[in-house]
Scaffold this motif. Structure first.
Motif, PDB file in Angstrom:
ATOM      1  N   GLU A  10       0.812  -1.213   0.000  1.00 14.78           N
ATOM      2  CA  GLU A  10       0.000   0.000   0.000  1.00 14.78           C
ATOM      3  C   GLU A  10       0.854   1.276   0.000  1.00 14.78           C
ATOM      4  O   GLU A  10       0.304   2.370   0.091  1.00 14.78           O
ATOM      5  N   VAL A  11       2.166   1.124  -0.079  1.00 18.07           N
ATOM      6  CA  VAL A  11       3.058   2.277  -0.035  1.00 18.07           C
ATOM      7  C   VAL A  11       3.399   2.694  -1.458  1.00 18.07           C
ATOM      8  O   VAL A  11       4.338   2.192  -2.072  1.00 18.07           O
ATOM      9  N   ALA A  12       2.614   3.599  -2.003  1.00 16.35           N
ATOM     10  CA  ALA A  12       2.889   4.131  -3.340  1.00 16.35           C
ATOM     11  C   ALA A  12       3.772   5.370  -3.172  1.00 16.35           C
ATOM     12  O   ALA A  12       3.614   6.121  -2.196  1.00 16.35           O
ATOM     13  N   PRO A  13       4.724   5.609  -4.069  1.00 13.57           N
ATOM     14  CA  PRO A  13       5.008   4.859  -5.301  1.00 13.57           C
ATOM     15  C   PRO A  13       6.054   3.765  -5.164  1.00 13.57           C
ATOM     16  O   PRO A  13       6.474   3.188  -6.160  1.00 13.57           O
ATOM     17  N   VAL A  14       6.499   3.462  -3.925  1.00 12.08           N
ATOM     18  CA  VAL A  14       7.549   2.457  -3.736  1.00 12.08           C
ATOM     19  C   VAL A  14       7.127   1.098  -4.291  1.00 12.08           C
ATOM     20  O   VAL A  14       7.928   0.372  -4.894  1.00 12.08           O
ATOM     21  N   ASN A  15       5.846   0.741  -4.113  1.00 11.57           N
ATOM     22  CA  ASN A  15       5.403  -0.595  -4.530  1.00 11.57           C
ATOM     23  C   ASN A  15       5.466  -0.814  -6.036  1.00 11.57           C
ATOM     24  O   ASN A  15       5.477  -1.955  -6.509  1.00 11.57           O
ATOM     25  N   ILE A  17       7.864  -0.623  -7.952  1.00 12.46           N
ATOM     26  CA  ILE A  17       9.118  -1.228  -8.379  1.00 12.46           C
ATOM     27  C   ILE A  17       8.928  -2.689  -8.760  1.00 12.46           C
ATOM     28  O   ILE A  17       9.705  -3.239  -9.555  1.00 12.46           O
ATOM     29  N   VAL A  18       7.886  -3.347  -8.234  1.00 11.98           N
ATOM     30  CA  VAL A  18       7.691  -4.769  -8.550  1.00 11.98           C
ATOM     31  C   VAL A  18       7.295  -4.967 -10.007  1.00 11.98           C
ATOM     32  O   VAL A  18       7.436  -6.069 -10.544  1.00 11.98           O
ATOM     33  N   TYR A  40      10.451   6.355 -10.494  1.00 14.58           N
ATOM     34  CA  TYR A  40       9.883   5.315 -11.349  1.00 14.58           C
ATOM     35  C   TYR A  40       8.418   5.070 -10.985  1.00 14.58           C
ATOM     36  O   TYR A  40       7.546   4.948 -11.856  1.00 14.58           O
ATOM     37  N   GLY A  41       8.130   5.012  -9.671  1.00  9.06           N
ATOM     38  CA  GLY A  41       6.760   4.781  -9.234  1.00  9.06           C
ATOM     39  C   GLY A  41       5.821   5.900  -9.625  1.00  9.06           C
ATOM     40  O   GLY A  41       4.689   5.661 -10.053  1.00  9.06           O
ATOM     41  N   VAL A  42       6.285   7.145  -9.489  1.00 13.61           N
ATOM     42  CA  VAL A  42       5.449   8.292  -9.849  1.00 13.61           C
ATOM     43  C   VAL A  42       5.100   8.258 -11.331  1.00 13.61           C
ATOM     44  O   VAL A  42       3.946   8.463 -11.725  1.00 13.61           O
ATOM     45  N   VAL A  43       6.106   7.994 -12.162  1.00 12.84           N
ATOM     46  CA  VAL A  43       5.859   7.928 -13.603  1.00 12.84           C
ATOM     47  C   VAL A  43       4.873   6.815 -13.929  1.00 12.84           C
ATOM     48  O   VAL A  43       3.950   6.991 -14.726  1.00 12.84           O
ATOM     49  N   ARG A  44       5.055   5.680 -13.304  1.00 14.95           N
ATOM     50  CA  ARG A  44       4.178   4.545 -13.612  1.00 14.95           C
ATOM     51  C   ARG A  44       2.748   4.788 -13.145  1.00 14.95           C
ATOM     52  O   ARG A  44       1.788   4.378 -13.797  1.00 14.95           O
ATOM     53  N   LEU A  45       2.584   5.434 -12.018  1.00 17.85           N
ATOM     54  CA  LEU A  45       1.236   5.695 -11.504  1.00 17.85           C
ATOM     55  C   LEU A  45       0.451   6.642 -12.408  1.00 17.85           C
ATOM     56  O   LEU A  45      -0.778   6.696 -12.329  1.00 17.85           O
ATOM     57  N   THR A  77      -9.211  -3.564  -7.509  1.00 16.94           N
ATOM     58  CA  THR A  77      -7.981  -2.786  -7.611  1.00 16.94           C
ATOM     59  C   THR A  77      -7.620  -2.565  -9.074  1.00 16.94           C
ATOM     60  O   THR A  77      -7.864  -3.428  -9.924  1.00 16.94           O
ATOM     61  N   ASP A  78      -7.015  -1.411  -9.366  1.00 19.04           N
ATOM     62  CA  ASP A  78      -6.683  -1.095 -10.753  1.00 19.04           C
ATOM     63  C   ASP A  78      -5.346  -1.712 -11.148  1.00 19.04           C
ATOM     64  O   ASP A  78      -4.707  -2.443 -10.367  1.00 19.04           O
ATOM     65  N   ALA A  79      -4.886  -1.387 -12.368  1.00 20.03           N
ATOM     66  CA  ALA A  79      -3.673  -2.003 -12.911  1.00 20.03           C
ATOM     67  C   ALA A  79      -2.418  -1.621 -12.146  1.00 20.03           C
ATOM     68  O   ALA A  79      -1.387  -2.283 -12.284  1.00 20.03           O
ATOM     69  N   ASN A  80      -2.465  -0.580 -11.334  1.00 17.08           N
ATOM     70  CA  ASN A  80      -1.331  -0.167 -10.527  1.00 17.08           C
ATOM     71  C   ASN A  80      -1.506  -0.516  -9.053  1.00 17.08           C
ATOM     72  O   ASN A  80      -0.778  -0.008  -8.199  1.00 17.08           O
TER      73      ASN A  80
END
Length: 543
Positions: free
Chosen positions: A144-149, A151-152, A192-197, A398-401
């Protein structure tokens, strides 16, 4: 070196145990997970190898005690199941000893990266061979820790496993340059997480109803409780369709049915799908011809139902035959409960470009949060939205992210309804395409660290490491770097006895050498002077 007292080691074990206890398990405090390894890592280089291993083992085992009640009471497994917790504590102890060995031999920079790599590599290997998959991974603590999660989606869960140990290793290595590297890794991960979200696929939303009716699972059909279960779901399904739901998802194993009675029961569900014009997902236990934990999608156009048999069954609880086929319909994938504990299986659906995963499930009340978050991580890894029906646990969309669109608790003694919209579509990921590349990279880094650990460094490098204040424990003089080397009675440099730091006030000569000198002193003529370079001449300290 200056060893820490046993009470410092005890305090470190207790601190790690408490932090892990609340930072992992069925409910987590994510910040504490990052801190859990730090106390033991800090003291390990100033403990003898056995004491470091024991401190790490006890501390980690104390933290893992948060799963004991779940394994013995909720799952009703035998006491021998606790041996798995001993194994995990042993893995942590091995990682700490590995880190300590590199640090005391003067390789703190290598230790800072090789130890987290070893932990992540072992996490992957355990998930590969364990019947419980990646259930024990610490990666779920950060789901639940965005945007760290995010990275998977690049590394799989093994990236989070590595990151969770990196700060502890950097802090304990005590190198300023490593702090800079840690900051760069942290910033890169978050960017990376921010961009992906911000890259969620755009598509038309579909309304989904996730239902859980009061009543026990495994109710028999048609002569036991099966008809009553169906009667509870019938009005809930109709009301969900009236609310606009196009997909209605029911839990896992709601009814037990013999293979010979399956067509009749299927007809009941087919009628509900047709009359309400919905895709109806149902979980059943099909008895006969091997017995299967099966999920079916009943379509409103009267086509044959789409069927999927659960691949990964709970040992000792589900005595069924395991499935070996994936099931897709209209770019949707069908998968059941514990199958979501296995990253490789979910990744197969990602490679099929599945745009939505439908997951009938059945939780054990207390593990509802954890199991729903494990499924969420599979969604992030492969960029797939997920609808999960965890009866007696959590109902989630839950969505794709991996962001929670809608969620509710499904108690064991009351019905629960969740209706929400999901945008279907896959957000393609590196992990889906490349698989467990990062886990193998971690294995290679750990192997390189092990080779470095076994390599023989020059004596001068050991001495200079001491002069810089690096903790050096049990290092023999000469080139040998192992704690068990047999040349401890060789004289070392001034202030160091046999390669070990001498106590305050010592002349730096090892006691065995001092004893030989006393023996020579008792002989006639006393101690004769030795020429420089003679075999018994004490070595001179070179700077």
């Amino acid at each position: 070196m200056n060893y820490v007292s046993r009470w410092v080691a005890v305090a470190a074990a207790l601190a790690t145990g408490v932090l892990l206890y609340f930072g992992s398990g069925l409910h987590t405090i994510p910040t504490l997970t990052w801190l859990a390894p730090v106390p033991v890592f800090l003291v390990a280089p100033r403990l003898r190898v056995g004491a470091a291993a024991l401190t790490a083992f006890v501390g980690w085992l104390l933290g893992l005690a948060n799963l004991a009640r779940y394994l013995l009471s909720d799952l009703e497994l035998p006491v021998v199941a606790l041996a798995f917790l001993l194994l995990l504590a042993g893995v942590f102890a091995g990682t700490v000893v590995f880190f300590r060995g590199l640090v005391v031999r003067g390789h703190p920079v290598v230790a800072a990266f090789a130890a987290p790599a070893l932990w992540a590599g072992l996490d992957y290997l355990i998930a590969t061979v364990s019947p419980h998959g990646a259930f024990t991974s610490l990666a779920y603590t950060q789901v639940e820790v965005a945007p760290v999660n995010q990275i998977v989606s690049l590394t799989g869960p093994w990236g989070l496993s590595f990151l969770l140990f990196l700060p502890a290793a950097v802090i304990a290595a005590r190198k300023v340059m490593l702090v800079g590297a840690l900051v760069i890794v942290a910033i890169g991960t978050c960017l990376y997480g921010v961009v992906r979200l911000h890259g969620t696929p755009e598509s038309q939303p579909v309304k989904i109803a996730v239902l859980s009716a009061q009543g026990a699972d495994d109710a028999g059909w048609p002569n036991a409780g099966g008809p009553a279960i169906l009667d509870r779901y019938r009005p809930m399904i109709t009301q969900a369709a009236q609310a606009g739901a196009k997909i209605v998802l029911l839990p896992e194993k709601i009814v037990d049915v013999e293979t010979t009675d399956l067509p009749r029961l299927s007809g009941q569900f087919q009628t509900l799908a047709d009359s309400n014009k919905i895709e109806l997902v149902v979980g059943l236990t099909v008895l006969g011809d091997g017995d299967h934990n099966r999920a079916l999608i009943f379509h409103p156009d009267a086509t044959a139902p789409t069927a999927y048999d659960k691949h990964h069954l709970i040992p000792g609880i589900e005595p069924y035959a395991s499935g070996d086929q994936l099931a897709t319909y209209n770019t949707w994938g069908l998968i059941i409960c514990k199958d979501m504990d296995f990253p490789a299986l979910a990744r197969q659906y990602g490679r099929l470009d599945v745009s939505l995963l439908l997951v009938p499930a059945l939780d054990f009340v207390g593990d509802g949060w954890l199991h729903s978050r494990m499924a969420m991580l599979r969604g992030i890894e492969n960029g797939i939205p997920i609808a999960r029906d965890g009866s007696q646990g959590r109902l989630t969309l839950t969505d794709a992210n991996g962001r929670i669109v809608a969620e509710t608790i499904a108690p064991a003694d009351a019905p629960a309804v969740l209706i929400g919209e999901l945008r279907t579509g896959i957000d393609k990921t590196i992990y889906t395409a490349w698989g467990d590349w990062f886990a193998w990279l971690c294995c290679l880094v750990a192997l390189a660290g092990a080779l470095w650990l076994r390599s023989r460094g020059r004596r001068e490098s050991i001495r200079h490491g001491q002069l810089r204040g690096l903790p050096v424990a049990d290092l023999p003089a000469g080139n040998a770097a192992g704690d068990e080397a047999g040349d401890h009675d060789r004289p070392g440099p001034a202030g160091v006895a046999g390669g070990r730091e001498a106590p305050a006030g010592s002349d730096g000569v090892h006691r065995a050498e001092r004893r030989r000198r006393r023996d020579r002193a008792r002989q006639p003529g006393g101690v004769r002077a030795l020429a420089a370079g003679a075999p018994d001449a004490p070595r001179q300290h070179r700077t």
